[in-house]
Design an enzyme around this catalytic site. Structure first.
Site, mmCIF file in Angstrom:
data_model
loop_
_atom_site.group_PDB
_atom_site.id
_atom_site.type_symbol
_atom_site.label_atom_id
_atom_site.label_comp_id
_atom_site.label_asym_id
_atom_site.label_seq_id
_atom_site.Cartn_x
_atom_site.Cartn_y
_atom_site.Cartn_z
ATOM 1 N N ASP A 442 0.825 -1.210 0.000
ATOM 2 C CA ASP A 442 0.000 0.000 0.000
ATOM 3 C C ASP A 442 0.862 1.263 0.000
ATOM 4 O OD1 ASP A 442 -2.426 1.385 -0.001
ATOM 5 O OD2 ASP A 442 -3.287 0.050 1.510
ATOM 6 N N ASP A 506 -10.330 1.649 -3.760
ATOM 7 C CA ASP A 506 -10.896 1.311 -2.457
ATOM 8 C C ASP A 506 -12.423 1.334 -2.497
ATOM 9 O OD1 ASP A 506 -8.543 0.836 -1.150
ATOM 10 O OD2 ASP A 506 -8.411 2.800 -0.190
#
EC number: 3.2.1.22
Length: 702
Positions: A442, A506
């Site tokens: 990430d 997301d």
């Protein structure tokens, strides 16, 4: 004259005195002999107009103002305020097969530029440039941009904007006089990144018309231009956005510009897409040549920071029952990471979260025939961490100033050897201790002060993460890496050379995802794009969607689940099984076929599919996004099939909508046979679908 040509496109370069110009870039031309070359040159030579210079420049590769160019130059730089203009002479321009290497020199400025153009069999034009300082003293490079000419009929530009959970939204507008510019200086390609910039005609759609695209194979700062000059030139350009002082070349030093990727299509936007897919899939190390893309269960939206081994074991049991092939443990397994305010940088298994370590849960997962994956965010650090307390100097910062935080974190300076080795060695230690086949990496904030020891280092920071990914794969053969950056904040044609998967967004809401996935897929093949079935009530938009709609949305990508599947009831579980079984059976086609997107279905619905290269099989999805303008007749046609072949058309009912706004189904439902020509022109009468429902069609040649 140098003519590069492949199956559907050509680019022609021509000497003009001691300069070199792009004479033509577009639809494939036949062989050009000497006489034809001179005629073409004459046909494309601009007149000198009143009020201008005595000689009108052509489409110069380096676009020097000293040669009369009035738009943006390719190179911008100086030597402490002098040698700020350029006039390059062509030293050599050599063709080898469908490549050309051109070398330009400016003796006064002391600069040499080498550019390689390669037109691949997929009609992708690759451009690689190197700028070298050949004289004494420092050369301050401010910008190098690649430029290509556009045809007169290119009168619109399509690019993309976005933000977290709403990436890659299209905007289409006229190419008017001046410059249309999209710049990104987040230190990553970014959520607002125009993944490619497309010039096209106002009549161009998915299946028809001409289009020219240009993208950067780069994950750092970027710039894209479309320029229309008053002298008639139209051009498209792109390059790396360099911060002041970021590249200062000493004598003999070179700047290797990130690669640019361009293509022309006379088959609409689908032609651009399929050119990119063909080129990416032709690489010897392409991921689907290694193995089929495993069905993945990621646990972030299932558990967040609440790691509980017993609960996760129960979820693994359900995952094994429905056919999951990979389980990924997300954020919260390490250091003091019980929330997002602490622990980043300390990549050691937490005794609080996992008292017995990770070995028992990994064994439990592996014993069920499932791979294990693990989350990292190695480029970031919380100030509440052992790493930061030991090395506060290891963050990117303007000396004397702490950067503003994002998600309570700072950016590690990976250009510093100590910081780089800390991350590399801690991650390597975890991968060496456990059986980990996959890591999700990430990157949850952008770079606000990308400064190291007083100098901007976005370029070096980007190169460092490329190098780290490559080194981890070298140390751990077979390791796969997912690039995630708050979802879709670092998806580009540079990272695709180092990562094996992108977390597309997301945003797991399937209604929002339709647009995100459609336009991310303009240049990135579906086998790279993580597409998951989210929870019944979405965690981002808080809307409720049927499991079939969520599954159809997630099918056309690297499919997976992001949900506590123990919450699924019996019917939802059966649909998940059907989704997984269909994906496993057909992922070879989904991850190799030709893309087809309908121009006939617009607005409140989408129709898209993938067709096998031999046209013997195809899969299409019709998605009713909002309510239809009318109850009927709703007819859809299917393009891209072989006209003369007879197809068995079947609705995959276990994954399609089951409830309609109608008293009676269409006469053919749920299967019939028609030729490809009939499907393309007569089509099928659809049932009247409710909003946020869809249909899955399977086509098989008889």
């Amino acid at each position: 004259m140098i003519h590069l040509s492949q199956s559907r496109s050509s680019i022609i370069f021509a000497h003009n005195g001691d300069s070199l110009e792009v004479l033509y870039w577009g639809k494939k031309l036949g062989a050009i002999d000497k006489a034809a070359a001179e005629s073409i040159r004459a046909a494309r030579t601009k007149p000198a107009f009143h009020g201008g210079l005595d000689v009108a420049p052509g489409n110069l590769i380096l676009r020097e103002h000293a040669r009369g160019w009035i738009g943006h130059p390719a190179l911008r730089g100086h030597r402490g305020g002098v040698n700020a203009t350029n006039s390059f002479a062509v030293t050599s321009a050599v063709q080898k097969n469908q490549s050309m290497i051109a070398v330009f020199t400016d003796a006064i400025a002391g600069i040499e530029i080498e550019i390689t153009y390669t037109l691949t069999p997929s009609d992708i034009l690759l451009m690689d440039a190197k700028v070298t300082n050949t004289s004494e003293g420092d050369y301050f490079l401010e910008q190098f941009l690649y430029w290509l000419p556009l045809a007169e009929q290119a009168d619109e530009v399509l690019d993309f904007y976005g933000h977290w959970t709403k990436e890659r939204q299209p905007q289409r507008r006229s190419i008017d006089y001046g410059v249309i510019t999209r710049e990104g200086f987040e230190g990553r390609s970014g959520h607002d990144y125009t993944i490619t910039q497309v010039a096209l005609n106002h009549n161009t759609g998915f299946r028809h018309g001409e289009a020219w695209s240009l993208a950067m194979a780069w994950s750092g700062n970027n710039i894209h231009h479309v320029e229309r000059l008053i002298d008639g030139h139209k051009s498209i350009g792109a390059g790396e956005y360099l911060l002041p002082g970021e590249v200062i070349l000493k004598k003999g030093e070179s700047y290797a510009a990130p690669r640019a990727v361009a293509t022309f299509s006379d088959r609409g936007l689908d032609g651009l897409t399929n050119n990119h897919y063909s080129w990416i899939r032709s690489r010897t190390n392409h991921i689907t040549k290694v193995r089929p893309r495993p069905l993945t269960l990621n646990m972030w939206e299932a558990v967040y920071f609440n790691h509980n081994e017993e609960g996760i074991r129960k979820m693994v049991d359900k995952a094994a029952e429905i056919g999951v092939e990979r389980v990924v443990l997300d954020d919260g397994w390490f250091g003091s990471r019980r929330n997002d305010r602490a622990g980043l940088g300390d990549w050691v298994v937490s005794k609080d979260a996992w008292p017995n370590g990770l070995a028992p849960i990994i064994k439990y997962i592996n014993d069920k025939g499932i791979e294990f994956g693990l989350w990292f965010e190695g480029e970031m650090v919380n100030r509440d961490s052992d790493l930061y307390r030991a090395h506060p100097d290891w963050i990117l910062q303007e000396p004397g100033r702490i950067p503003v935080e994002g998600r309570w974190q700072q950016v590690l300076d990976l250009t510093k050897e100590g910081a780089y080795n800390h991350v590399l060695n801690q991650v390597d230690a975890v991968l060496s201790e456990y059986n980990i086949a996959y890591i999700k990496w990430d990157h949850n904030r952008h770079l606000t002060d990308p400064i190291s020891d007083g100098r901007p280092v976005v370029r070096k920071q980007t190169e460092a993460i490329y190098r780290m990914f490559d080194e981890l794969k070298k140390r751990h053969p077979g390791l796969e890496i997912e690039s995630c950056s708050s979802g879709g904040g670092r998806i580009d044609l540079g990272m695709i050379e180092h990562a094996d998967r992108f977390w597309t967004s997301d945003q797991n809401d399937p209604l929002e995802r339709q647009q995100i996935q459609r336009w991310t897929g303009l240049v990135i093949p579906p086998e790279f794009l993580g597409t998951h079935v989210g929870p019944t009530v979405g965690h981002q938009m808080h809307r409720t969607h049927s499991v079939s709609f969520r599954a159809l949305n997630a099918l056309f990508g690297h499919a997976g689940i992001e949900w506590n599947i123990n919450e699924a009831d019996a019917q939802e579980t059966e649909t998940l099984k059907a989704y997984i079984n269909f994906y496993k059976k057909h992922r070879g086609l989904l991850h190799s076929g030709t893309v087809v997107r309908s121009d006939e279905i617009i607005g409140d619905a989408q129709l898209y599919g993938t067709v096998a290269h031999d046209k013997k099989e195809a899969i299409f999805t019709y998605m009713q996004l909002t309510s239809a303008d009318n109850f009927g007749p709703l007819v859809t046609t299917f393009d891209g099939l072989d006209k003369e072949t007879m197809y068995q058309v079947t609705v995959v009912e276990e994954l399609s909508a089951s409830d309609f706004i109608q008293k009676k189904a269409p006469g053919w439902w749920p299967a019939l046979t028609l030729t490809g020509d009939q499907l393309a022109h007569i089509g099928l009468q659809l049932p009247v679908l409710k909003p946020e429902t869809g249909l899955l069609f399977h086509f098989k040649a008889l």
